[in-house]
Scaffold this active site. Structure first.
Site, PDB file in Angstrom:
ATOM      1  N   HIS A   7     -22.646  -5.963  51.779  1.00 58.31           N
ATOM      2  CA  HIS A   7     -21.463  -5.714  50.705  1.00 58.31           C
ATOM      3  C   HIS A   7     -22.001  -6.287  49.281  1.00 58.31           C
ATOM      4  CE1 HIS A   7     -17.126  -7.133  49.858  1.00 58.31           C
ATOM      5  NE2 HIS A   7     -17.684  -5.966  48.988  1.00 58.31           N
ATOM      6  N   HIS A   9     -21.883  -4.378  45.311  1.00 50.89           N
ATOM      7  CA  HIS A   9     -21.199  -3.294  44.479  1.00 50.89           C
ATOM      8  C   HIS A   9     -22.360  -3.044  43.141  1.00 50.89           C
ATOM      9  CE1 HIS A   9     -17.404  -3.320  46.603  1.00 50.89           C
ATOM     10  NE2 HIS A   9     -17.472  -4.496  46.560  1.00 50.89           N
ATOM     11  N   ARG A  71     -18.711  -0.200  41.851  1.00 48.95           N
ATOM     12  CA  ARG A  71     -17.654  -1.306  41.477  1.00 48.95           C
ATOM     13  C   ARG A  71     -16.381  -1.417  41.924  1.00 48.95           C
ATOM     14  NH1 ARG A  71     -15.504  -3.444  36.395  1.00 48.95           N
ATOM     15  NH2 ARG A  71     -16.338  -1.784  35.320  1.00 48.95           N
ATOM     16  N   ALA A  72     -15.953  -2.315  42.554  1.00 46.50           N
ATOM     17  CA  ALA A  72     -14.847  -2.144  43.415  1.00 46.50           C
ATOM     18  C   ALA A  72     -13.606  -2.160  42.372  1.00 46.50           C
ATOM     19  CB  ALA A  72     -14.251  -3.277  44.463  1.00 46.50           C
ATOM     20  N   SER A  73     -13.569  -2.897  41.367  1.00 45.24           N
ATOM     21  CA  SER A  73     -12.465  -3.091  40.658  1.00 45.24           C
ATOM     22  C   SER A  73     -12.318  -1.888  39.645  1.00 45.24           C
ATOM     23  CB  SER A  73     -12.321  -4.349  39.561  1.00 45.24           C
ATOM     24  OG  SER A  73     -13.585  -4.247  38.823  1.00 45.24           O
ATOM     25  N   TYR A 194      -7.598  -8.918  46.389  1.00 44.28           N
ATOM     26  CA  TYR A 194      -8.433  -8.462  47.288  1.00 44.28           C
ATOM     27  C   TYR A 194      -7.737  -9.237  48.900  1.00 44.28           C
ATOM     28  CZ  TYR A 194     -11.491  -6.657  43.915  1.00 44.28           C
ATOM     29  OH  TYR A 194     -12.022  -5.647  43.012  1.00 44.28           O
ATOM     30  N   HIS A 223     -14.742 -10.426  52.651  1.00 45.57           N
ATOM     31  CA  HIS A 223     -14.218 -11.585  52.313  1.00 45.57           C
ATOM     32  C   HIS A 223     -13.959 -12.568  53.171  1.00 45.57           C
ATOM     33  CE1 HIS A 223     -13.025  -8.407  49.257  1.00 45.57           C
ATOM     34  NE2 HIS A 223     -13.978  -8.675  48.500  1.00 45.57           N
ATOM     35  N   GLU A 284     -22.023 -10.197  48.358  1.00 46.40           N
ATOM     36  CA  GLU A 284     -21.241  -9.643  47.274  1.00 46.40           C
ATOM     37  C   GLU A 284     -21.805 -10.070  45.772  1.00 46.40           C
ATOM     38  OE1 GLU A 284     -16.689  -7.800  46.420  1.00 46.40           O
ATOM     39  OE2 GLU A 284     -17.077 -10.033  47.063  1.00 46.40           O
ATOM     40  N   ARG A 290     -19.149 -15.923  40.388  1.00 43.45           N
ATOM     41  CA  ARG A 290     -20.374 -16.038  39.812  1.00 43.45           C
ATOM     42  C   ARG A 290     -20.729 -17.322  39.221  1.00 43.45           C
ATOM     43  NH1 ARG A 290     -20.838 -10.215  36.448  1.00 43.45           N
ATOM     44  NH2 ARG A 290     -19.408  -9.130  37.783  1.00 43.45           N
TER      45      ARG A 290
END
Length: 369
Positions: A7, A9, A71-73, A194, A223, A284, A290
């Site tokens: 996972h 991105h 990138r997911a978002s 999410y 997740h 991820e 972060r």
């Protein structure tokens, strides 16, 4: 044993890529048509964005290969224009492929699909085929809620989705269930939307009988499976109440959870509740969470550290870090078994790999994932 992170991105794309998206949306708003020509991004720009970020951390943390997707978002499936969705997905997937071309031994592709709220899936199937058959991708990301938090789509057990599932089974690729940005102010994208989606889809699978229709279909719920492991007894009980078979037979032959859980107690719970064969290592990294945990002194998304503390047997470590991923992603397994392509994937300058371990990656917007 190799360590496969399932996972990742591309959250550190060169700025030209986001500029293309901004121009698309602006052009759509002003003229009613999206700009369809993506920006040119050089190999050097891509190398810099990867060597100082994902590749640097992958090496520092002991990983070998990452399954990498846009990138997911930024997928932004809530934008309803099909032509824009096609162009944006193609540009995003091509950029991931550029990473893989430059670093073929460290990255494998999972594609973004050009979904729109309630729209037909033909474009998504076409892009899936292109990415798998032409670009060599090994998986896709499927958004169960293209509306961005309003849940206007049919459940993932509905026949609406069947043409996509048929293509996935034919191509022998799994899907990671992954929503995009939240348009609903009630649901923070990273902290609610999410995890809501991960949990909701699992319940949909309990209610339905999808895997009787598609016994070879495979989903990765990221997740850590959302809220599912914490409420495992609830879902076992609901399956029984609804007259469904036990979860191990009804769902878990086809569903897998990753380890994007950012504290030791959460990882401990995941491994106590979920069978080892259903867990895939993932981080991820440079994603939703972060920075450094002030209690541990380590980065939140350095998930291998949590697994190392579990005291797993050699066999269980190999399952979680490598074997399960190769079983769930058979096209990746075939690529790993084939002779490695020769392409110098070393950083373009020695300084890129000699940065101190405490150096921060290139900064990106805090909301990006």
């Amino acid at each position: 044993m190799i360590i496969i992170d399932c996972h990742g991105h591309y959250t550190t794309t060169p700025p030209q890529h986001q500029a293309f998206r901004d121009e698309q949306l602006a052009f759509l708003a002003e003229l009613g048509l999206p700009r369809l020509t993506p920006a040119y991004i050089s190999d050097d720009a891509v190398r810099e964005s990867i060597e100082r970020n994902q590749l640097k951390l992958l090496r520092e943390r002991g990983g070998d290969l990452m399954i990498f997707s846009p990138r997911a978002s930024a997928m932004e499936h809530h934008v309803p224009d099909p032509a824009l969705a096609r162009a944006w997905a193609r540009a995003s997937n091509d950029l991931v492929h550029q990473v893989i071309r430059l670093f073929p031994q460290q990255f494998a592709g999972a594609c973004q699909l050009p979904q729109t709220p309630g729209g037909p899936l033909r474009d998504s199937i076409d892009e899936l085929r292109r990415c798998v058959l032409e670009l060599g991708f090994v998986a896709c990301n499927v958004n169960p809620d293209p509306s961005g938090g309003y849940w206007t789509s049919m459940p993932m057990t509905d026949p609406y989705w069947y043409p996509l599932y048929e293509a996935m089974v034919e191509l022998d690729v799994p899907a990671m269930i992954h929503v995009s940005s939240s348009r609903n102010p009630n649901f923070h994208a990273l902290g609610a939307h999410y995890l809501n989606a991960d949990t909701a889809v699992f319940m949909q699978l309990i209610e339905g009988n999808l895997f009787a229709e598609f016994p070879a279909l495979r989903f990765v719920i990221p997740h850590g499976g959302g809220a599912v492991p914490y409420h495992w007894g609830r879902y076992r009980g609901l399956a029984d109440r609804l007259g469904r078979p036990p979860l191990r037979d009804h769902v878990m032959r086809n569903v897998f959870f990753d380890t994007c859980v950012y504290h030791q107690a959460g990882i401990d719970l995941l491994f106590r509740v979920v069978d080892i064969d259903n867990i895939l290592f993932a981080s991820e990294m440079i994603g939703a969470v972060r920075g450094i945990d002030p209690e541990s002194g380590f980065h939140w998304d350095d998930t291998k550290r949590y697994l190392d503390e579990l005291g797993l047997s050699d066999g269980d470590r190999r399952a979680v870090f490598e074997a399960n991923a190769r079983r769930v992603y058979p096209r990746l397994d075939a690529q790993l078994a084939a002779p490695a392509p020769y392409l110098d994937s070393r950083p373009s300058s020695a300084a890129a790999v000699q940065m101190p371990a405490t150096a921060e990656p290139i900064s990106t917007p805090k909301s990006s994932q």
